[in-house]
Design an enzyme around this catalytic site. Structure first.
Site, PDB file in Angstrom:
ATOM      1  N   CYS A  80       4.825  -0.671  -5.736  1.00 54.96           N
ATOM      2  CA  CYS A  80       6.100   0.124  -5.352  1.00 54.96           C
ATOM      3  C   CYS A  80       5.865   1.284  -4.372  1.00 54.96           C
ATOM      4  CB  CYS A  80       6.719   0.429  -6.540  1.00 54.96           C
ATOM      5  SG  CYS A  80       8.493   1.016  -5.757  1.00 54.96           S
ATOM      6  N   CYS A 260      12.947  -1.931  -3.754  1.00 52.31           N
ATOM      7  CA  CYS A 260      12.590  -0.337  -4.330  1.00 52.31           C
ATOM      8  C   CYS A 260      13.809   0.504  -4.423  1.00 52.31           C
ATOM      9  CB  CYS A 260      11.502   0.138  -3.588  1.00 52.31           C
ATOM     10  SG  CYS A 260      10.688   1.663  -4.077  1.00 52.31           S
TER      11      CYS A 260
END
Length: 350
Positions: A80, A260
Site C-alpha cells: 500500500c 488505497c
C-alpha cells in the site's frame, strides 16, 4: 520444484500438485535499515507496520508538543503505497486539533519522486500537505538510525543521480520498512530477476509453468500491493486454475485494480481506486463518491463497510463485486496440460 510439480516442506517432505497457487506475501526487511531493529519501540522510533507498536505511535503523537517529526517511505514496491502517508496525516490532524502543529516540523522523506503514483489524486493530497505544513523530501532513502542520538541517515539522490549521505535529527520518527520478496520465492525457479513470482499481469498464470499461478504481494504484477488488489486477483486465479484443470486456457482477466483509502484527517478519506496504467477504476459512480477528493463518504466506507466486505465476503469467497472479466475460451497450452496430467506415485497429491 516446478519441474517435478512438487513443493518441499522445511522438514524435507515433498507434496505433489496438479496446480499450484503461490500467495505467501512479502518480507518486511527491518534489517534493511542499519540500527532500526535495536531502536524500534523506544527513543521516539516507531512503525505501524508492526501492529503491536501502533499504541506506541499514538503515545508519541499524544506526547509531542514541539520539535521535528519524520515520516519515511522506502523504495517501491511496498504494501500500500499510501500507508506511510496515512500515519503522517492522522498525526498532523491530532496535533492540529490540540493546537501544537505550529510548533512541530513535519517532514516526509520519500525514496520516490512523487507523493502518489496516480496523478489524479495528487491535488487532494497536496491540499493537506499545505494545510499541515509538511516538508516533502523526495529521492531520500532511510539507510540508518541512531536511536540514542535521535538521528536518522538518508541517502539523497540529486537530479544528476549523485547520492550523498545526510543526517537528520528528530524527536519522533515513523518508519515504513524496506520490503522484499521472501527468500524461498526469490531462490526458486518461479522467480523473475527481481525475486517475485513471474506471472502474467492479466491471467496470473506463471510465464514458464502453465499449472502455476501467483497472486498477492509475492506476484510480479505491476499493480499496487494492496488487499484490494488481492480481492480482484483471487477470483481470477480461482477461475483460471479450474480452466487449466479442465484442459482449457485461462480466460479470466485481472485489470490491475488496486485501492488505497488515504486517511487525510479524522473523518475524511481520499479513496484512490485505479487499474494498470494509472487508469481510474472507481467501484461506485463518481457522483456518489468522488475518490479524487477528501470525503466523509470515503471514511464511512472504510470504517463501516470494508470490514464486513473483507471478513464476511472476501475471505469467504462470496464477494459479488469482484467477479472477473472473461474472454472466449481456447484450448490450454501443451505445457500446462502436460503438467496437469503428470502423476508422481511417490508423492502425495495436493
Amino acid at each position: 520444484d516446478p519441474e517435478r510439480n512438487q513443493v518441499i516442506l522445511e522438514d524435507g517432505e515433498r507434496i505433489g500438485y496438479k496446480t499450484l497457487v503461490v500467495a505467501p506475501g512479502l518480507k518486511l526487511n527491518w534489517d534493511g535499515v542499519e540500527g532500526l531493529i535495536d531502536t524500534l519501540g523506544k527513543n521516539g522510533v516507531t512503525s505501524n507496520y508492526l501492529f503491536d507498536m501502533a499504541p506506541y505511535t499514538w503515545e508519541l503523537v499524544q506526547a509531542m508538543k514541539g520539535g521535528r517529526a519524520l515520516f519515511t517511505q522506502p523504495p517501491m514496491p511496498i504494501k500500500c503505497a499510501g500507508a506511510p502517508q496515512k500515519a503522517m496525516y492522522l498525526a498532523c490532524d491530532a496535533w492540529s486539533r490540540k493546537g501544537v502543529l505550529k510548533d512541530i516540523d513535519v517532514e516526509f522523506h520519500n525514496a520516490g519522486g512523487v507523493i502518489f503514483g496516480v496523478k489524479e489524486y495528487v491535488p487532494a493530497l497536496m491540499k493537506y500537505v499545505d494545510k499541515y505544513g509538511i516538508d516533502l523530501c523526495f529521492s531520500e532513502t532511510l539507510v540508518a538510525v541512531d536511536g540514542e542520538k535521535k538521528t536518522a541517515f538518508f541517502d539523497v539522490k540529486d537530479a544528476d543521480g549523485n547520492v550523498t549521505r545526510q543526517a537528520r535529527e528528530f524527536d519522533m520518527m515513523h518508519v515504513c520498512p524496506p520490503q522484499t520478496s521472501l527468500e524461498f520465492v526469490a531462490n526458486s525457479p518461479l522467480a523473475n530477476e527481481a525475486g517475485w513470482v513471474d506471472v502474467s499481469g492479466e491471467t496470473l498464470q506463471h510465464t514458464q509453468y502453465g499449472n502455476v499461478f501467483g497472486l498477492g504481494d509475492a506476484g510480479s504484477t505491476p499493480n499496487a500491493k494492496t488487499a484490494a488488489a488481492v480481492r480482484k486477483q483471487a477470483p481470477v486465479a480461482a477461475h483460471n486454475v479450474l480452466c487449466v484443470l479442465d484442459g482449457k486456457a485461462p480466460n479470466a482477466i485481472y485489470n490491475g485494480y488496486g485501492s488505497c483509502p488515504l486517511t487525510v484527517e479524522r473523518g475524511k478519506i481520499v479513496l484512490a481506486e485505479f487499474a494498470y496504467g494509472g487508469k481510474l477504476d472507481p467501484t461506485v459512480p463518481q457522483w456518489m463518491l468522488n475518490g479524487t477528493k477528501a470525503t466523509r463518504a470515503g471514511w464511512f466506507l472504510k470504517e463501516k463497510m470494508l470490514p464486513s466486505i473483507y471478513f464476511d465476503m472476501m475471505l469467504r469467497g462470496s464477494e459479488t463485486l469482484a467477479k472477473p472479466k472473461l474472454l472466449p475460451h481456447r484450448p490450454a497450452s501443451h505445457e500446462a496440460q502436460q503438467a496437469v496430467d503428470f502423476k508422481d506415485p511417490s508423492s502425495k497429491a495436493a
